[in-house]
Design a protein around this motif. Sequence first.
Motif, PDB file in Angstrom:
ATOM      1  N   ASP A   2       0.623  -1.324  -0.070  1.00  0.00           N
ATOM      2  CA  ASP A   2       0.013   0.051  -0.009  1.00  0.00           C
ATOM      3  C   ASP A   2       0.731   1.217  -0.125  1.00  0.00           C
ATOM      4  O   ASP A   2       2.087   1.360   0.371  1.00  0.00           O
ATOM      5  CB  ASP A   2      -0.968  -0.094   1.106  1.00  0.00           C
ATOM      6  CG  ASP A   2      -0.196   0.072   2.638  1.00  0.00           C
ATOM      7  OD1 ASP A   2       0.451   1.037   2.883  1.00  0.00           O
ATOM      8  OD2 ASP A   2      -0.365  -1.018   3.147  1.00  0.00           O
ATOM      9  N   THR A   3       0.256   2.266  -0.438  1.00  0.00           N
ATOM     10  CA  THR A   3       0.938   3.469  -0.576  1.00  0.00           C
ATOM     11  C   THR A   3       1.737   4.181   0.999  1.00  0.00           C
ATOM     12  O   THR A   3       2.620   4.548   0.954  1.00  0.00           O
ATOM     13  CB  THR A   3      -0.104   4.661  -0.938  1.00  0.00           C
ATOM     14  OG1 THR A   3      -0.740   4.309  -1.943  1.00  0.00           O
ATOM     15  CG2 THR A   3       0.584   6.134  -1.324  1.00  0.00           C
ATOM     16  N   TYR A   4       0.989   4.048   1.936  1.00  0.00           N
ATOM     17  CA  TYR A   4       1.291   4.289   3.119  1.00  0.00           C
ATOM     18  C   TYR A   4       2.644   3.926   3.398  1.00  0.00           C
ATOM     19  O   TYR A   4       3.569   4.273   3.955  1.00  0.00           O
ATOM     20  CB  TYR A   4       0.533   4.133   4.192  1.00  0.00           C
ATOM     21  CG  TYR A   4       0.957   4.777   5.685  1.00  0.00           C
ATOM     22  CD1 TYR A   4       1.354   6.071   5.854  1.00  0.00           C
ATOM     23  CD2 TYR A   4       1.230   3.810   6.723  1.00  0.00           C
ATOM     24  CE1 TYR A   4       1.622   6.388   7.217  1.00  0.00           C
ATOM     25  CE2 TYR A   4       1.696   4.203   8.075  1.00  0.00           C
ATOM     26  CZ  TYR A   4       1.791   5.510   8.092  1.00  0.00           C
ATOM     27  OH  TYR A   4       2.307   5.976   9.320  1.00  0.00           O
ATOM     28  N   ARG A   5       2.800   2.537   3.408  1.00  0.00           N
ATOM     29  CA  ARG A   5       3.897   1.641   3.604  1.00  0.00           C
ATOM     30  C   ARG A   5       5.056   2.029   2.748  1.00  0.00           C
ATOM     31  O   ARG A   5       6.068   2.291   3.128  1.00  0.00           O
ATOM     32  CB  ARG A   5       3.726   0.071   3.609  1.00  0.00           C
ATOM     33  CG  ARG A   5       4.718  -0.846   3.736  1.00  0.00           C
ATOM     34  CD  ARG A   5       5.439  -0.472   5.182  1.00  0.00           C
ATOM     35  NE  ARG A   5       6.396  -1.479   5.525  1.00  0.00           N
ATOM     36  CZ  ARG A   5       7.317  -1.196   6.618  1.00  0.00           C
ATOM     37  NH1 ARG A   5       7.307  -0.071   7.068  1.00  0.00           N
ATOM     38  NH2 ARG A   5       8.312  -2.026   6.773  1.00  0.00           N
ATOM     39  N   TRP A 158       5.727   1.569  -6.991  1.00  0.00           N
ATOM     40  CA  TRP A 158       4.643   0.622  -7.313  1.00  0.00           C
ATOM     41  C   TRP A 158       4.484   0.898  -8.647  1.00  0.00           C
ATOM     42  O   TRP A 158       3.966   1.701  -9.208  1.00  0.00           O
ATOM     43  CB  TRP A 158       3.235   0.831  -6.814  1.00  0.00           C
ATOM     44  CG  TRP A 158       2.165  -0.267  -7.063  1.00  0.00           C
ATOM     45  CD1 TRP A 158       1.254  -0.065  -7.994  1.00  0.00           C
ATOM     46  CD2 TRP A 158       2.626  -1.739  -6.949  1.00  0.00           C
ATOM     47  NE1 TRP A 158       0.679  -1.297  -8.187  1.00  0.00           N
ATOM     48  CE2 TRP A 158       1.349  -2.530  -7.506  1.00  0.00           C
ATOM     49  CE3 TRP A 158       3.150  -2.453  -6.127  1.00  0.00           C
ATOM     50  CZ2 TRP A 158       1.023  -3.536  -7.599  1.00  0.00           C
ATOM     51  CZ3 TRP A 158       2.932  -3.740  -6.017  1.00  0.00           C
ATOM     52  CH2 TRP A 158       1.908  -4.398  -6.709  1.00  0.00           C
ATOM     53  N   ASN A 238       3.604   6.208  -6.380  1.00  0.00           N
ATOM     54  CA  ASN A 238       2.806   5.108  -5.433  1.00  0.00           C
ATOM     55  C   ASN A 238       1.451   5.406  -5.144  1.00  0.00           C
ATOM     56  O   ASN A 238       0.857   6.331  -4.858  1.00  0.00           O
ATOM     57  CB  ASN A 238       3.323   5.611  -4.177  1.00  0.00           C
ATOM     58  CG  ASN A 238       4.895   5.574  -4.205  1.00  0.00           C
ATOM     59  OD1 ASN A 238       5.392   4.757  -4.941  1.00  0.00           O
ATOM     60  ND2 ASN A 238       5.406   6.370  -3.026  1.00  0.00           N
ATOM     61  N   ASN A 239       0.719   4.554  -5.977  1.00  0.00           N
ATOM     62  CA  ASN A 239      -0.662   4.704  -5.974  1.00  0.00           C
ATOM     63  C   ASN A 239      -1.354   3.146  -5.631  1.00  0.00           C
ATOM     64  O   ASN A 239      -0.819   2.282  -5.441  1.00  0.00           O
ATOM     65  CB  ASN A 239      -1.421   5.075  -7.337  1.00  0.00           C
ATOM     66  CG  ASN A 239      -0.605   4.406  -8.426  1.00  0.00           C
ATOM     67  OD1 ASN A 239      -0.373   3.328  -8.482  1.00  0.00           O
ATOM     68  ND2 ASN A 239      -0.584   5.063  -9.668  1.00  0.00           N
TER      69      ASN A 239
END
Length: 239
Positions: A2-5, A158, A238-239
Motif C-alpha cells: 500500500d501507498t502508506y507503507r 509501485w 505510489n498509487n
Amino acid sequence: MDTYRLQQLNAQLKGMPIEDAIPFILQNIQGKKVFSTSFGIEDQVLKHYIAPYSDEISAFTLDTGRQFNETYEVFQRTLDKYPSLKIETFFPDEKDIREYVHKDGINGFYNSIESRKECCRIRKVVPLQKAIKGASLWITGLRAQQSANRETMDYLEWDEANQLVKYNPLLDYTLDEVESVVNKYGIPINSLYARGYLSIGCAPCTRAITKDEDFRAGRWWWENGKKECGLHIHAAKNN
C-alpha cells in the motif's frame, strides 16, 4: 504494497548509505527479489553492493541478440570479479524475431518509431516479463539525473503494469558519484564508456555522445522526444 507503507520506507531510505539500504530492503519487503542489468556503469555499481546477497537477489540480463561485443566482455569480467554473483540471461523468442525481420527487415527499427518500439518489445519487454515473473521487488540502476521523465521517481515505487515494487537505489546519485564508486572499488565497466557511450543499449541503436549532449542522446538518436524502450515507462507513482 500500500501507498502508506511505501511512503514510510521511502522516508527511511532517504540519506541511507546504499550498503545499509540493500539489507534494509531485504528485511522489509517479502517475496522474490530480482535485479536487472544491462552492464551499464550504474548496474555495475549495484552489482558490487548486491553480490554479497546473491542468494537472496536473482540477477538477470536481457540479451537482445544485437549487443556490442564490449558488453559481453564486461559481462565476463564482472563474473570474474564477483564469482558468487549468478546472472541469468533471457533471450527473445526466435519465432518473434523471424516474423519481425520478415515484415520490417533486419534493421527495420530505423524506418519508424512504431517499428523501433516493436523491436524493443520483442527483444526486451517480452523477455523482461519472463525474467520478473513472480517477483515482488525489481531492483534497477535508474537515476533521476538520466532524463526528465525520471526526475519524479522515488526510491520505491509501485509498478502497476508489472504488479511489483521497483527499487532505485542510485536515484539521487550523480554521474560523478557513480564514477567515484567505480574507481574506489575497481569495478569493471564497459570499455565503450570511456569512448562517450554513457548509455549503452543495442549496437545499431546506440552512439557516443559529446560532452554537451543529454545523457540519453545516444540512444535512438534519429528520433525526437522521450528516449525509452518500454522497460520502465509504465512505472507509476505510489498509487
